[in-house]
Design an enzyme around this catalytic site. Structure first.
Site, short mmCIF file in Angstrom:
data_model
loop_
_atom_site.label_atom_id
_atom_site.label_comp_id
_atom_site.label_asym_id
_atom_site.label_seq_id
_atom_site.Cartn_x
_atom_site.Cartn_y
_atom_site.Cartn_z
CE LYS A 88 12.99 43.27 -4.65
NZ LYS A 88 12.57 41.87 -4.87
CD GLU A 110 13.57 50.72 -9.00
OE1 GLU A 110 14.01 51.75 -8.44
OE2 GLU A 110 14.06 49.59 -8.80
CB SER A 377 15.44 35.42 -3.05
OG SER A 377 14.36 34.93 -3.81
C1 LIG Z 1 12.69 41.16 -6.09
C2 LIG Z 1 12.86 39.72 -5.81
C3 LIG Z 1 13.67 38.89 -6.63
C4 LIG Z 1 14.33 39.38 -7.90
O1 LIG Z 1 15.29 40.36 -7.75
P1 LIG Z 1 16.85 40.09 -7.87
O2 LIG Z 1 17.43 41.45 -7.95
O3 LIG Z 1 17.09 39.28 -9.11
O4 LIG Z 1 17.27 39.35 -6.66
C5 LIG Z 1 13.85 37.57 -6.27
N1 LIG Z 1 13.25 37.06 -5.17
C6 LIG Z 1 12.46 37.80 -4.36
C7 LIG Z 1 11.83 37.16 -3.18
C8 LIG Z 1 12.24 39.16 -4.66
O5 LIG Z 1 11.46 39.89 -3.85
#
Ligand SMILES: *Cc1c(COP(=O)(O)O)cnc(C)c1O
Length: 397
Positions: A88, A110, A377
């Site tokens: 993010k 948000e 992620s």
């Molecule tokens: C917010 C988040 C997601 C989901 O958001 P996407 O926009 O689909 O990437 C996935 N993994 C983590 C670690 C997150 O914080």
């Protein structure tokens, strides 16, 4: 409502917004069109991503997992090692810098689970900007620790009590606030969602993930991967992981959605598997809906994947067949969460564990000379108490 032809991905995307929001969206679009090609802007953003965000993130060869599964060679793209522990930060640093160039002094956002709110508050603190985060009242209670983090970072958190007092209501409140105050305020949207130009802006800021995967895979293996897997909530880490491979048609692109308790139950967030075409939050795309076309309540063990829609570019990649989307249940994701911790010493975010889980299904069927990249992620520290609870163990946070 205006439905502009701009910002379309096939039949998806567009700008389905009230006229009162049009000025804000147009101003943003013009500024972005200018700064995206500005060498000074791009130099400053690279510098921020590297020195502050910790980029480039590692592409790590998961040898133990590869040997254990006995098929394709597995690499992990380590977005969990970024500052604030997830992908993010790539998006918020980009949008905060853009807002600053536009002369804005205030960021609003948000947030659902609070991860995007924390990331935005972080960028605002770094750049000396004011920050206001809208969060469903329910979520402020469930995610009290992230509310505390945002306040610590200098942000104001506004609990939203309308509707179901969750993420979609926080989104609506942020749009409303932006409509009334565009002079000094930028709305830092958290995923590849919403009206044009947000899905394009957020995708471009996340595309650094696939740019690096490509370079790092060529460096390590002398060729491109055979498949790239990423989890999909709104879809920002996934589109970031896919984007620079879209024209490399030999690379399979696989998005892993949260099936929750299963796609045949009402407790799911798998939009492609169970959703229908609709218009919500300013865009046309697929959404989980009830029999009357109302946005359905969604469920997943993972708060970050718990959104009733999917970004319009993914909807189009699905329509054209360029990317595949698969559902992964809570139980499969929890098993993958535990497996990666034991096998590689890496505790992934429960969101990312959805992609790990699907890799565990397909990798054993692939030849040993194939290469698979899984985007991790985020890191899983935030999820440990919830997973313990899922396994019947109570932990004091
Ligand atoms: C917010 C988040 C997601 C989901 O958001 P996407 O926009 O689909 O990437 C996935 N993994 C983590 C670690 C997150 O914080």
């Amino acid at each position: 409502m205006m439905a502009d032809r701009k910002g379309r991905f096939g039949q998806h995307g567009g700008q389905y917004i009230p006229e009162t929001l049009m000025n804000a969206v147009l101003e943003l679009e013009e500024a972005y069109e200018h700064y995206k090609n500005d060498p000074e802007f791009n130099r400053e953003l690279d510098e921020l991503l590297n020195s502050y965000g910790g980029r480039p993130s590692r592409l790590y060869y998961a040898q133990r997992m590869t040997e254990d599964l006995g098929g394709a060679r597995i690499y992990l793209k380590r977005e969990d090692l970024n500052h604030t522990g997830a992908h993010k930060i790539n998006n918020v640093l980009g949008q905060a810098l853009l807002a600053k160039k536009m002369g804005k002094t205030r960021l609003i956002a948000e947030t659902g689970a609070g991860q995007h709110g924390v990331a935005t508050a972080t960028a605002a603190a770094l750049m000396g900007m004011e920050c206001v985060v809208f969060m469903g009242k329910e979520d402020t209670i469930r995610q009290a620790l992230n509310v505390y983090r945002m306040k610590l970072l200098g942000a104001t958190v506004i609990p939203v009590e309308s509707g179901t007092a969750t993420l979609k209501d926080a989104c609506s409140a942020a749009f409303k606030e932006w409509t009334g105050r565009i002079e000094d305020t930028h709305y830092c949207l958290g995923s590849v969602m919403g009206p044009h130009p947000f899905p394009t802006i957020v995708r471009d800021f996340q595309a650094v993930i696939s740019k690096e995967i490509k370079e790092q895979c060529l460096e390590a293996e002398g060729r491109l991967p055979d498949a790239v897997l990423a989890c999909v909530g709104g879809g920002s880490n996934a589109i970031g992981s896919f984007y620079n491979f879209i024209n490399d048609t030999d690379v399979r692109l696989i998005g892993c959605e949260a099936a929750g308790r299963g796609v045949n139950t009402a407790e799911t967030a798998a939009t492609i598997a169970t959703g229908k075409l609709g218009i919500f939050h300013g865009m046309k795309s697929y959404f989980c809906q009830d029999e009357y076309g109302q946005i359905a309540p969604v469920y997943s063990i993972s708060a970050g994947l718990d959104y009733p829609g999917i970004g319009p570019e993914h909807a189009n990649l699905y329509d054209t067949g360029r990317a595949e989307y698969v559902p992964v249940t809570d139980e499969e994701a929890v098993q993958a969460f535990e497996y990666l911790a034991r096998t590689e010493g890496i505790i992934p975010a429960i969101e990312s564990a959805h992609a790990v889980a699907h890799a565990m299904k397909i990798v054993p069927q692939m030849d040993k000379d194939k290469i698979v990249v899984i985007t991790i992620s985020g890191r899983g520290d935030k999820d440990c108490a919830a997973i313990a609870r899922y396994r019947g163990e109570q932990i004091n946070e």
